[in-house]
Design a protein around this motif. Structure first.
Motif, PDB file in Angstrom:
ATOM      1  N   LEU A 691      42.965  42.053  51.455  1.00  0.00           N
ATOM      2  CA  LEU A 691      44.270  41.512  51.801  1.00  0.00           C
ATOM      3  C   LEU A 691      45.277  41.679  50.677  1.00  0.00           C
ATOM      4  CD1 LEU A 691      42.885  38.247  53.392  1.00  0.00           C
ATOM      5  CD2 LEU A 691      43.852  40.183  54.646  1.00  0.00           C
ATOM      6  N   VAL A 695      49.157  35.976  51.435  1.00  0.00           N
ATOM      7  CA  VAL A 695      48.406  35.704  52.650  1.00  0.00           C
ATOM      8  C   VAL A 695      48.347  34.194  52.829  1.00  0.00           C
ATOM      9  CG1 VAL A 695      46.130  35.817  53.724  1.00  0.00           C
ATOM     10  CG2 VAL A 695      47.068  37.816  52.576  1.00  0.00           C
ATOM     11  N   ASN A 751      44.625  43.447  57.480  1.00  0.00           N
ATOM     12  CA  ASN A 751      43.437  43.760  56.691  1.00  0.00           C
ATOM     13  C   ASN A 751      43.511  45.229  56.297  1.00  0.00           C
ATOM     14  OD1 ASN A 751      40.917  44.103  55.579  1.00  0.00           O
ATOM     15  ND2 ASN A 751      39.791  43.853  57.512  1.00  0.00           N
ATOM     16  N   GLY A 791      41.683  39.690  47.602  1.00  0.00           N
ATOM     17  CA  GLY A 791      43.048  39.291  47.925  1.00  0.00           C
ATOM     18  C   GLY A 791      44.013  39.611  46.805  1.00  0.00           C
ATOM     19  N   TYR A 795      47.169  33.779  47.138  1.00  0.00           N
ATOM     20  CA  TYR A 795      46.227  33.732  48.251  1.00  0.00           C
ATOM     21  C   TYR A 795      46.120  32.301  48.774  1.00  0.00           C
ATOM     22  CZ  TYR A 795      41.972  34.356  51.000  1.00  0.00           C
ATOM     23  OH  TYR A 795      41.069  34.402  52.037  1.00  0.00           O
ATOM     24  N   ALA A 818      40.819  37.184  43.939  1.00  0.00           N
ATOM     25  CA  ALA A 818      42.253  37.351  44.180  1.00  0.00           C
ATOM     26  C   ALA A 818      42.990  37.329  42.845  1.00  0.00           C
ATOM     27  CB  ALA A 818      42.768  36.253  45.104  1.00  0.00           C
ATOM     28  N   TYR A 821      45.969  31.909  43.386  1.00  0.00           N
ATOM     29  CA  TYR A 821      45.736  31.060  44.560  1.00  0.00           C
ATOM     30  C   TYR A 821      46.828  30.005  44.682  1.00  0.00           C
ATOM     31  CZ  TYR A 821      40.941  32.883  44.531  1.00  0.00           C
ATOM     32  OH  TYR A 821      39.841  33.702  44.556  1.00  0.00           O
TER      33      TYR A 821
END
Length: 919
Positions: A691, A695, A751, A791, A795, A818, A821
């Motif tokens: 990703l 997201v 995706n 990610g 995220y 990721a 976050y």
């Protein structure tokens, strides 16, 4: 150390009240004068001082917060005890399901299930389930509420069972308002009086809420922020909320808003500024002379949008306006207590001195301009005059005028100044589709506003913009303006008080004349419960790939959130929602072009119907009355006839209905053991999804419609549920089978492993076959293959959806790697035993050349410590290995404990069983 030496008695009226005086820390513990600490930090100091017990809260913990520093090189953890928990039904239902499952687990292991009980008071407001199926008529609200109960009877029966069967658990029934506004207008105490204490004890009101917009309560100086349902359950069960001592960004407000500029314009500007300041996981605290020009409801509007700029808090300290608001909302006794206690503790803001902050950001209110935000992120502010050109860029086309500039009409305004107005403009690439609905022709094209919603969150707590919207409606009706038939209009106030003052001011009939009838008292459009568009309109949008839009007065406008057929979503004040509904289009410059034409074909401009600030101010003073708050909140817990007719019996354990497609016993405690197996290194894991940036939890765990062809839809069909009875993902959050299948089930998710195709698709390796993400995860589970997710930045941004973490865990995902976050989602992942990892040194999956076809091995998980550096090896299909380092975002020793127990709930359950065996 005896904490009683910090007790101080003050008199409020005829009552003697005890407080814990944080100012004595200097004399007793040698702490420097804490008078210049941020107000929000002072509240944490009082919390730890009052809860000091030498076991859970130690003197070291107290010193860690009392000696707060601007910055910390490594996280410093403190155990914080929120006074109460606020929930809404989307997150409340799965939380109750979890508690019921815990009672079953305790009973199965020979313990006393009644011990699973909220120890901190819980207030759950049922506000997320009403949908706008009916609109534009006086009967809309009655029909929508009836439909709401028809769809959600099982869920509501569960909540009523919880109200009867758990202690300290109160439910505000449906059709009452949204949790934030009910909290602001009634539940919020500012200071809580503990009448069960030996002496009458008062302390600051604090809470955590299972909705990310809980910070709205910060508008009256109450410390509260959003957490996942998982963390909220831990607080409910008496566990402290372990948190890192935060940085505090001070926002100095100066100046005053210009005429015609609304609180919504201000909050969208603040959101853009603070998002760029990167305040994620930080406290934001407002101060400065400009604060005095903002009403409490203006402040609440700003505080409500705290998650949109990424902060934990958007805090306004207690001052005179807080006290006045408590009195207005029928809380006179609380007002007196709050003022006396706040002044005694140094929590009353006088602006005499400036607290010390990590950083100060200055915002000049006088520079704020009218604006909207969109088309897909709340931080993407668009000045009102740039909206037309901005939408042109979305379409990839240009606009021309049907009159040359020198031929523009001239207009002399009331001050005698000459202005220039433009006739209506048309896009060069303008597409219009001819339709016929109910034997009436209409034209639909790109840029048409098909949803115009004055929706509850953010704005309806603010009488200024609500009465302003009513005045615009009045002026528009008097000029003979109407709203195009393709626009779905709705009004969903956050409390019934809104209707009271709109009726008292005589403005509700004008809103209704334009189609803005009350459709319900709940979140509605802002969370995707906008209901269906006319089938012919939906068909035209799909067949012609039209880029139609919604305009709403909420706080979230992520892709596919509002309605799956609507690509562009714009946040605006309620006043502009009415204006754009009349215009019927988003591609218009309302500064120069008419919003409509009267029956004589004369143009009507926005300034012709826009009320003055004085008009609005006089209406607020005259029609927002204490009596309205008294009337509505005296009966807030009683519920309507629908609620009273629910036949529910009190019981210690819940009686599960196995065939139910709404409520199921979750698998979290299957094969549960009193002792846990420590997690091991991850070997040869496959990537489930790959990703990009930003997201959202809407992408991960959608709350809107359930597509028939997707796994969740197929599951319901298999269980004899007709598509028209699917309801929404949010309504079925008590059923893990539906929600697992809906995880990563957003039709707009991208995706990267699936190429350019949007939707819930991935590649299953080693074959590379395309599958639904759920189906691929189940195939990997059969092969005993662990999964990871890759990610980008931010995220898990957006709403605090616990199912974004629960579904991730149930799909078999062991770790996520990721770049960064969002705060709540990271905590939720830890709470479900999923390991959140971040790339180091500015790396990303892109820079490392990863494409998701690799297998991933992660070393160093054993003997975990906070923020430990781990080694990842990604082996490509051609045998080439890519090695890189990641940091475990287990920020505290408690995070590590939760992770090693496979989540918060198993950890708490083991502790309770251990305590019971030792008793």
């Amino acid at each position: 150390m005896e904490k009683n030496q910090f007790q101080k008695t003050i008199e409020v009226g005829k009552k003697k009240i005890t407080i814990y005086d944080i100012n004595r820390l200097k004399d007793v513990m040698g702490v420097p004068d804490i008078g210049r600490l941020p107000f929000s930090i002072k509240i944490l100091v009082e919390n730890l001082l009052r809860k000091l017990d030498g076991r859970i809260v130690t003197e070291k913990d107290l010193l860690n917060i009392a000696t707060w520093k601007k910055q910390y090189k490594t996280p410093v953890e403190i155990p914080y005890h929120p006074a109460r928990v606020l929930m809404q039904d989307f997150t409340g239902v799965p939380a109750v399901v979890d508690l019921a499952a815990m009672r079953d687990a305790v009973k199965a292991l020979g313990g006393d299930p009644a011990r699973i009980n909220p120890l901190a008071p819980v207030e759950l407001v049922v506000d997320h389930s009403v949908q706008v199926d009916y609109y534009g008529t006086g009967s809309a609200i009655t029909k929508n509420v009836a439909k709401e109960y028809e769809r959600n009877q099982e869920r509501y029966s569960l909540l009523k069972w919880a109200q009867k069967s758990f202690k300290n658990f109160n439910v505000v029934p449906p059709n009452s308002g949204i949790c934030h506004q009910v909290n602001l207008e009634h539940l919020g105490r500012v200071f809580i009086m503990d009448t069960e204490a030996q002496d009458l004890l008062a302390y600051p009101d604090t809470l955590v809420g299972t909705d990310s917009h809980t910070p709205m309560i910060n508008g009256i100086g109450v410390m509260g922020w959003g957490v996942g349902g998982i963390e909220a359950e831990a607080v409910m069960l008496g566990q402290p909320y372990y948190m890192s001592v935060p940085e505090v960004i001070g926002v100095r407000l100066i100046g005053n808003l210009k005429k015609g500029v609304t609180a919504t314009d201000l909050v969208l500007t603040i959101t853009e500024i603070l998002r760029n300041e990167k305040v994620v996981e930080k406290f934001v605290e407002y101060f400065g002379p400009g604060m005095k020009h903002l009403s409490v409801t203006d402040r609440a509007t700003i505080a409500n949008m705290t998650p949109e700029y990424g902060a934990t808090l958007g805090f306004f300290p207690i001052d005179e306006k807080t006290i006045e608001y408590l009195e207005l909302t029928n809380r006179a006794e609380q007002a007196a207590v709050a003022e006396a206690c706040a002044r005694a503790l140094g929590l009353f803001c006088t602006q005499d001195s400036e607290p010390v902050y990590t950083k100060v950001v200055e915002i000049d209110l006088s520079r704020v301009e009218p604006c909207l935000a969109g088309p897909a992120r709340p931080q993407d502010r668009i000045p009102l005059g740039d909206l037309k050109s901005g939408f042109a860029q979305v379409l990839g086309c240009e606009y021309h005028r049907d009159a040359e500039p020198e031929n523009l009409s001239k207009f002399i305004d009331e001050s005698g100044c000459e202005t220039r107005r433009a006739p209506k403009c048309v896009p060069v690439s303008k597409r219009q589709i001819d339709l016929e609905i109910n034997e009436r022709p209409l034209k639909l094209g790109d840029g048409c506003v098909v949803i115009a919603a004055i929706t509850s969150c953010t704005n309806t707590s603010n009488p200024s913009v609500m009465l302003g919207a009513g005045l615009i409606a009045k002026a528009a009706v008097e000029k003979g303006l109407k709203i195009p038939s393709y626009v779905k209009t709705s009004l969903a106030p956050g409390s019934k008080v809104v209707v009271d003052y709109l009726e008292d001011a005589g403005l509700l009939p004008y809103l209704e004349a334009l189609g803005f009838h009350v459709a319900g008292f709940g979140c509605t459009t802002c969370i995707g419960n906008s209901g269906p568009l006319h089938p012919e309109i939906e068909k035209a949008i799909a067949d012609n790939d039209l880029n139609v839009v919604s305009v709403l007065s909420g706080n979230r406008n992520f892709e596919a959130r509002i309605h799956q057929s609507v690509k562009g979503n714009y946040l605006a004040s309620p006043m502009l929602v009415v204006a754009f509904a009349i215009a019927g289009r988003i591609d218009i410059n309302v500064n120069t072009e008419p919003v409509g034409f009267d029956p004589n074909n004369e143009p009507v401009y926005l300034e012709d119907i826009w009320p003055s600030d004085d008009q609005i101010r006089k209406l607020v003073q005259k029609h927002v009355k204490q009596a309205f708050f008294r009337k509505e909140y005296d009966k807030i817990f009683a519920g309507d006839q629908f609620w009273q007719d629910l036949d529910v019996t009190k019981s210690t354990t819940f009686t599960w209905n196995d065939p139910s497609t709404y409520i199921k016993n979750p698998p979290y405690f299957e094969n549960f053991k009193k002792e846990t197996d420590k997690p091991e290194d991850i070997s040869e894991a496959n990537a489930l999804v790959l990703l990009g940036d930003s997201v959202t939890t809407d992408h991960i765990s959608p709350a809107g419609a359930i597509p028939e062809e997707y796994p969740a839809g197929q599951y319901l069909i298999h269980n004899q549920v007709k598509p028209e009875e699917f309801n929404s993902y949010g309504a079925r959050r008590g059923n893990h089978e539906v929600m697992m299948r809906g995880t990563f089930g957003n039709i707009r998710i991208k995706n990267q492993m699936a190429g350019v195709r949007e939707g819930s698709f991935t590649l299953k390796f080693p074959s590379g076959q395309e599958k639904f993400i759920y189906d691929a995860a189940m195939a990997y589970q059969k092969e005993n293959k662990p999964l990871v997710i890759l990610g980008g930045k931010e995220y898990g941004t957006g709403s605090s959806r616990d199912w974004a973490a629960k579904g991730t865990a149930l799909l078999g995902v062991k770790a996520i790697i990721a770049e960064s976050y969002e705060r709540i989602h990271r905590s939720n992942l830890v709470g479900m035993g999923v390991l959140p990892l971040v790339f180091e040194n500015g790396e990303s999956w892109r820079s490392l050349g990863l494409d998701g076809s690799e297998t991933f091995s992660i070393k160093g998980i054993a003997n975990m410590t906070p923020r430990k550096t781990l080694e990842v090896t990604a082996r490509k299909t051609n045998g080439i290995q890519v090695q890189f380092l990641v940091t475990a975002r287990l920020d505290t020793v408690v995070d590590v404990e939760y992770f090693e127990n496979n989540g918060i709930l198993p950890c708490i359950l083991r502790k309770l069983l251990k305590m019971e065996s030792q008793a």
